[in-house]
Design a protein around this motif. Structure first.
Motif, PDB file in Angstrom:
ATOM      1  N   THR A  29      19.234   1.349 -70.461  1.00 49.91           N
ATOM      2  CA  THR A  29      18.842   2.390 -70.001  1.00 49.91           C
ATOM      3  C   THR A  29      18.615   3.754 -69.809  1.00 49.91           C
ATOM      4  O   THR A  29      18.403   4.867 -70.003  1.00 49.91           O
ATOM      5  CB  THR A  29      17.724   2.291 -68.842  1.00 49.91           C
ATOM      6  N   LEU A  33       9.912   2.986 -70.098  1.00 49.24           N
ATOM      7  CA  LEU A  33      11.059   2.924 -70.666  1.00 49.24           C
ATOM      8  C   LEU A  33      12.066   1.872 -69.604  1.00 49.24           C
ATOM      9  O   LEU A  33      12.548   1.002 -70.102  1.00 49.24           O
ATOM     10  CB  LEU A  33      13.001   4.321 -71.338  1.00 49.24           C
ATOM     11  N   ILE A  84      11.986  -0.764 -81.166  1.00 52.20           N
ATOM     12  CA  ILE A  84      12.873  -1.101 -79.755  1.00 52.20           C
ATOM     13  C   ILE A  84      14.453  -1.587 -80.562  1.00 52.20           C
ATOM     14  O   ILE A  84      14.673  -1.608 -81.787  1.00 52.20           O
ATOM     15  CB  ILE A  84      12.792  -2.973 -79.542  1.00 52.20           C
ATOM     16  N   ARG A 124       8.023   8.872 -70.114  1.00 52.23           N
ATOM     17  CA  ARG A 124       8.518   8.228 -71.821  1.00 52.23           C
ATOM     18  C   ARG A 124       9.377   7.298 -70.468  1.00 52.23           C
ATOM     19  O   ARG A 124       9.227   5.945 -70.482  1.00 52.23           O
ATOM     20  CB  ARG A 124       8.771   8.156 -72.802  1.00 52.23           C
ATOM     21  N   GLN A 125      10.572   8.053 -70.209  1.00 49.70           N
ATOM     22  CA  GLN A 125      11.698   7.912 -69.783  1.00 49.70           C
ATOM     23  C   GLN A 125      12.037   6.958 -68.265  1.00 49.70           C
ATOM     24  O   GLN A 125      12.629   5.644 -68.280  1.00 49.70           O
ATOM     25  CB  GLN A 125      12.625   8.763 -70.608  1.00 49.70           C
ATOM     26  N   ALA A 182       5.423   2.865 -80.623  1.00 49.34           N
ATOM     27  CA  ALA A 182       7.105   3.274 -79.504  1.00 49.34           C
ATOM     28  C   ALA A 182       7.376   3.742 -81.606  1.00 49.34           C
ATOM     29  O   ALA A 182       8.470   4.481 -82.138  1.00 49.34           O
ATOM     30  CB  ALA A 182       7.650   2.183 -80.165  1.00 49.34           C
ATOM     31  N   SER A 220      15.419   2.354 -76.175  1.00 45.47           N
ATOM     32  CA  SER A 220      14.836   0.834 -75.821  1.00 45.47           C
ATOM     33  C   SER A 220      15.099   0.195 -75.702  1.00 45.47           C
ATOM     34  O   SER A 220      15.770  -0.292 -77.357  1.00 45.47           O
ATOM     35  CB  SER A 220      12.927   1.808 -76.512  1.00 45.47           C
TER      36      SER A 220
END
Lengths: 681, 681
Positions: free
Chosen positions: B587, A105, B562, A100-101, B90, B592
């Motif tokens: 990041t 992301l 987010i 996911r990272q 998310a 996110s």
């Protein structure tokens, strides 16, 4: 879309090659590659023996320490279903979190989460209902099923290995059958099975003709029994059917990527060789598995990638089609160069190959046992532009773990056709563009005079002509004045004269372009990656006792199931109080750890946690400072109690390495008593 | 085990009460509670209208912003299947990550991950194959299916509401039927449907007799079609069947907890009211959903919990059985007191109730719309010691979101019996204990003389007597000298004389105690929690235009999909460079975020991100410092570019609140231009 011969058959879909024997050499080569033969031609018995011994050591440790176990074991288990136990489950969660990272992301992908239960119409459109099949034969008396191709393969191999009386012609024939096995139709397979007199291996009973068995788990939605459904065989379709909403969510802009992590199901029939279930394939061949899939939608006319420069300097093992077909080995290539020279079809595909390389190696996959193999022409779907598999070498050979395919517009078109909902993108032009467009204008009057009641059919057939057909007609009419024209709806040819239709290229102003996006699909088999990771991280080192081998999983902190252990050196209250205090600080920092108050010897405790790959161990041997030990080097340093949680966090979060930390703290020399006991495990 | 009437029927399993009408009052009360009637008796039309309007506002926003959408929409969708789009996905990932931190990590639970595909034998043992059913009736001509109890309920309600001519007797009768609805057998339901002349609502055709419809999705494992399987209806069974390995993994020590997060499947038949599908139940009533389940195994003789003190001071809304039965409301109770007074059966159950309270409120559930409701006697399984549901109030009423049950030893015993594998724990005594044990010693000689060929059957029957039976026989033999004794294997009674058997309590030394652990099971319906969270976090505030309402999801940073947005104030290169720099830092910190270069007005951009619940917005209006804006207060501060990522991380990781941060940085006063544009969205 990844894995399994059926999915490959689906990818390569129709039209099946009418003469499969043409691709024979390429397929034979592919089989050898898969068996590791081409890469390591001297596959001696002893090398195989070592591989086998290594695998037994790894898998015994994995099952004993509950990384994974056969599911429903107390009921005898079910082939192809596995449970992840506590450490395996933690490794899996870590791998997915990093995925996911690294992808969602960092690339700003749109993640979705769709159900596993899928109505038939969706998988009809995708081709799975009709094409996602294996050819099976049934023991005509007992009903036991076998993969038809497996029986034929076993028969040919057996003949080649054991029959010394084979003529050169027969030898060539069996080799040829092995080479074309994947491309044989049901009829061809059935004919060969009859010709060779192959019977059911367990009973010697005759076999049925081959029939297609769909690999999806079928079910029924709702109480009426009238709505067939399937457990999804991949997660990709859930993304495709949502394309319209996702495109809108992204501000109607391309490119963008959607991603999904979830369970997929394939009712594999290939668990037996000669009817004997081979449980040792473990996580590599399963009926339910976690997929992580990305669908990156791009303009087919522009497959460049804005971040390609970030990966273009990477060098790693690649195995282009040319190398495979000419019998050469995989070689180190620069991905930037591979794209610019056209070895890899486009920048976006190249970008993902680079990102997959970084993902896998950062997880702990050995870069020297990782290669990107390009699909051979007969492995690829007719619509695919290019396809590369990330293959990881383990004791089973080279295993396909990630598929990275440019699937062009196939999937969106299929769902668009079936659902009647346009799944397309548009590009608004900054200013209107002048384009040349073919305009076909039939003359109703002339057609009516000539064809009367059939006028409408002829008119529609003329309007439906493709550009090429129309231009051919135009030139024929100009040179000969008339032309024969087939009208399908009438089932016959008619004569078209120059007066009946005018065909012209005309200039028009257009404000936007509509098109079906291409999709680049990286598809990750998470269980396979994890199994290969287990093998790549496993090693043994001698214990104190003679011949004793201690098992270690050298996981990077990123994937280690437990980051740290806390032991009081001896079972006394003041150490236990400190241990609990440290445990609390670790929990607050979100660091998974074990606190072990059992009072076992320190050596035994180290050995136990090395075996589940815990990178750091804290021994409480003092109330103000403690010993921190690194799993792989066995180096030890002394750290203040109040500081230790943040030091552990620094290493396990990847901000520092053990080497960085080492220099900042005083070394601790293990006492003889501590290390000696390592042998008692 | 959680949710659905069928699961409740399963929990309460056999024996079904022969006289269901006994529990009528309690059931009626439960229905009223579920409908929110008891808690808010003045459920006026306008309150219902407000609720409805609020729900429409929430669900419209949720679907428009792709939090979730009906699955397979382009094909018309499938009732009860939903996709989570990017923000929903998310939120779900955040909820699950926090669940892992709060339960698995903090409690040191053993997490496992088992397949969804489950062979029949497992679900036969658990009772699901036989008991996990709804009673259905079929339109005899069209085959359309209806829930039998729903039709009967609709009929009675309709009569009560619309028929003014009803006699007091009839009114009482219909009310009574409504009260006992859940407890009616197939025969009783069928008889009522016939008696009232109820027909298919869509066609007025006659209906079939009620028949049980199993709520599990059925499938078949492997190619032979001979191995039936089901998609698991809960994740718990995967833990129970692994008990032996998990107990060993935990060092053969109790208590310990195992946990599992995964998909569960229920082929619900209750999507219609009068045949009309009601899609607005959304995430509350689905056919596939994510469960997170904990099985905490304890010694049945010691259900204390070492960490109970950590929660014992908590106070929250509880709704004990007594309050419900006496028509009172839920009330604030101290959980420590509730356990010590016996309202909650034991400390472990109380501990989990407290932990669930903390989990839900930290996610953002409003503590005033959360209550723990104890099951009434007729809701609970006969084997269950106690059971509490965490219910959350939303526009649909009070929704059961977490079930917390003490299921005693039921599940482990069921699998032990079916598999023949002992699933038990043992407690080694520090020193051997003297215990009294019943010893039955039949005399083979006397039995042989009396029963000849039947000797073995009589002997085995004597040895198999329970303690009570044996002691009864002993006293009968002592008083009367002989006794009639039924030998099942012979199918008749025989006469046992005093000389044939000696029955005595003898003292023996025991070194350990063997027992089947009890299990406390907190079971979380993740989708339901998320839906309630959406409602609790949603609010509207006026925009600049008249009557304009702007939607806001006030998610806590922990669950916000987010965490942060980055906008250049105007579309100029130097701001875009800074925005990209900040994005890179975010990041790297794993935050996110969205970077929005569209050049929309700042007000429009704020409104858009408020609507998906982004807590912080960074506006790049300078190259050295930027404006950070809080979603809920709309307060703004100025932060240096290099510092901004770590400030955002501090807030979104929960180390600081916005209020903490506010004081450390200079305030930024929004220009009129910025705020004015908020109305243009």
């Amino acid at each position: 879309m990844l894995l399994s011969s059926a999915s490959r058959a689906l990818a390569a879909a129709k039209p099946r090659s009418p003469e499969p024997f043409a691709a024979a050499a390429a397929v034979l080569l592919r089989r050898q590659l898969a068996a590791g033969m081409a890469a390591a031609p001297a596959s001696s018995a002893s090398a195989a023996g070592n591989r086998e011994a290594f695998r037994v050591a790894v898998t015994n440790t994995l099952e004993r320490r509950l990384f994974y176990v056969p599911s429903f074991k107390i009921y005898g288990g079910v082939a192809g279903l596995y449970d992840y136990g506590p450490p395996g489950c933690a490794v899996k969660a870590n791998v997915l979190a990093f995925w996911r990272q690294h992808f969602v992301l960092e690339e700003g992908m749109l993640e979705v989460d769709c159900p596993c239960v899928t109505p038939e119409v969706v998988l009809k459109a995708s081709g799975h209902v009709d094409k996602f099949t294996d050819l099976m034969v049934k023991d005509e008396k007992t009903g036991t099923c076998y993969r038809a191709d497996h029986l034929l393969k076993d028969f040919c191999k057996d003949k080649l290995e054991k029959d010394n009386t084979l003529s050169p012609e027969k030898t060539a024939e069996f080799n040829h059958v092995l080479a074309v096995l994947d491309d044989l139709s049901a009829e061809q397979l059935g004919a060969k099975i009859k010709e060779y007199g192959i019977v059911a291996p367990d009973t010697k009973n005759p076999l049925s003709d081959p029939y297609p068995f769909n690999l999806m788990f079928q079910t029924s939605i709702g109480p009426s029994g009238l709505s067939p459904g399937y457990m999804r065989p991949e997660t990709a379709q859930g993304i495709f059917v949502n394309f319209k909403d996702l495109y809108y969510y992204n501000g109607n802009k391309l490119p963008f990527a959607a991603a999904q992590i979830g369970q997929a199901f394939r009712n594999e029939a290939r668990f037996s060789q000669n009817g004997v279930i081979s449980p040792r394939q473990g996580l590599l061949r399963v009926r339910e598995f976690t997929l992580a899939e990305i669908e990156h939608f791009v303009d087919p006319e522009d497959k460049s990638h804005p971040k390609f420069r970030d990966v273009s300097d990477l060098e790693f093992l690649m195995f282009p089609r040319e190398q495979q077909l000419t019998g050469k080995s995989a070689m180190k290539l620069n991905i930037g160069q591979a794209v610019s020279e056209g070895t890899v079809n486009n920048e976006t595909l190249g970008y993902f190959i680079g990102r997959v390389y970084l993902f896998l190696t950062q997880l702990g996959i050995d870069k020297d046992r990782l290669r990107f193999r390009q699909h051979l022409p007969n492995e690829m779907a007719h619509y695919a532009a290019d396809c590369w598999d990330a293959e990881i070498e383990c004791s089973f050979g080279w295993i396909e773990c990630v598929g990275i395919a440019d699937r062009s517009a196939y999937d969106l078109r299929a769902h668009s056709d079936k659902s009647g909902v346009a799944l397309e993108a548009h590009e608004k032009f900054a200013e209107p563009r002048e384009v040349e467009k073919l305009v076909i204008t039939p003359s109703k009057k002339e057609l009516g005079l000539a064809f009367k009641g059939n006028q409408r059919m002829v008119l529609e057939a003329l309007e439906a002509m493709s550009e090429t057909e129309a231009l051919n007609m135009k030139s024929a009419l100009e040179s000969k004045g008339e032309v024969e024209f087939k009208v399908c709806t009438l089932g016959k040819d008619v004569t078209i004269k120059k007066s009946m239709v005018s065909i012209n290229m005309e200039k028009k102003k257009e404000h936007q372009r509509k098109f079906t996006p291409s999709v680049i699909e990286p598809s990750f088999g998470i269980g396979r990656i994890i199994y290969c990771l287990f093998e790549h991280c496993f090693y043994q080192r001698p214990g104190k006792a003679e011949d004793e081998q201690l098992n270690v999983f050298g996981f990077p902190p990123l994937v280690a199931p437990i980051k740290c252990t806390v032991f009081p050196l001896v079972k006394i209250e003041k150490f236990e109080v400190v241990a609990k205090k440290i445990s609390k600080a670790l929990t607050a920092a979100g660091i998974s750890h074990i606190i072990d108050m059992t009072g076992n010897t320190i050596g035994k405790r180290y050995a136990r946690t090395d075996e589940i790959g815990v990178p750091l161990a804290i021994t409480v041997d003092n109330t103000t400072s403690v010993t921190v030990r690194d799993r792989d080097s066995k180096d030890q340093i002394r750290v203040e109690v109040d500081e230790v949680a943040s030091v552990v966090k620094e290493v396990t979060d990847g901000q520092s390495t053990w080497a960085d930390i080492m220099w900042r703290y005083p070394a601790h020399t293990a006492s003889a008593a501590e290390e000696e006991e390592a042998s008692e495990t």
